[in-house]
Design a protein around this motif. Sequence first.
Motif, short mmCIF file in Angstrom:
data_model
loop_
_atom_site.label_atom_id
_atom_site.label_comp_id
_atom_site.label_asym_id
_atom_site.label_seq_id
_atom_site.Cartn_x
_atom_site.Cartn_y
_atom_site.Cartn_z
N ASN A 170 3.62 8.68 31.74
CA ASN A 170 2.72 7.68 31.17
C ASN A 170 3.42 6.91 30.04
N ARG A 171 4.17 7.61 29.20
CA ARG A 171 4.89 6.95 28.11
C ARG A 171 5.90 5.94 28.67
N GLN A 172 6.64 6.34 29.69
CA GLN A 172 7.64 5.45 30.28
C GLN A 172 6.97 4.24 30.93
N LYS A 173 5.86 4.47 31.60
CA LYS A 173 5.11 3.38 32.26
C LYS A 173 4.62 2.37 31.22
N LEU A 174 4.04 2.87 30.14
CA LEU A 174 3.54 1.97 29.09
C LEU A 174 4.67 1.20 28.41
N ALA A 175 5.78 1.86 28.18
CA ALA A 175 6.93 1.19 27.55
C ALA A 175 7.47 0.09 28.45
N TYR A 176 7.56 0.38 29.74
CA TYR A 176 8.05 -0.64 30.68
C TYR A 176 7.08 -1.82 30.75
N GLU A 177 5.78 -1.53 30.83
CA GLU A 177 4.79 -2.60 30.91
C GLU A 177 4.82 -3.48 29.66
N ALA A 178 5.00 -2.87 28.48
CA ALA A 178 5.09 -3.65 27.24
C ALA A 178 6.30 -4.57 27.27
N TRP A 179 7.42 -4.07 27.77
CA TRP A 179 8.65 -4.87 27.87
C TRP A 179 8.45 -6.04 28.83
N VAL A 180 7.87 -5.78 29.99
CA VAL A 180 7.65 -6.84 30.98
C VAL A 180 6.66 -7.88 30.44
N THR A 181 5.66 -7.43 29.71
CA THR A 181 4.70 -8.36 29.11
C THR A 181 5.40 -9.32 28.15
N LEU A 182 6.32 -8.79 27.34
CA LEU A 182 7.07 -9.66 26.43
C LEU A 182 7.94 -10.65 27.21
#
Length: 81
Positions: A44-56
């Motif tokens: 879950n942590r990795q998924k959220l980190a990746y999604e935050a990066w893609v959002t930026l």
Amino acid sequence: MNNTDDYRFRSHELLLELDAATTSLMMLVSARRLEGSPWADAINRQKLAYEAWVTLLNAPKIDPVPVLDGRAAGSYEPSED
């Protein structure tokens, strides 16, 4: 701080978190701990980190301030109206 500096700073923050999250997953794989709550939390942590990066990365690259303060877009000088 200008928009480029803000973007670079935020990018750096997000990439550090993504790297840390991915490292946590790799450590669990090395330890053969591929199930249970630590595994689910790491995924879950990795998924959220990746999604935050893609959002930026996909955020609009618009500077709304020139419209508000009369500057020409991309400059510090007043617009020529």
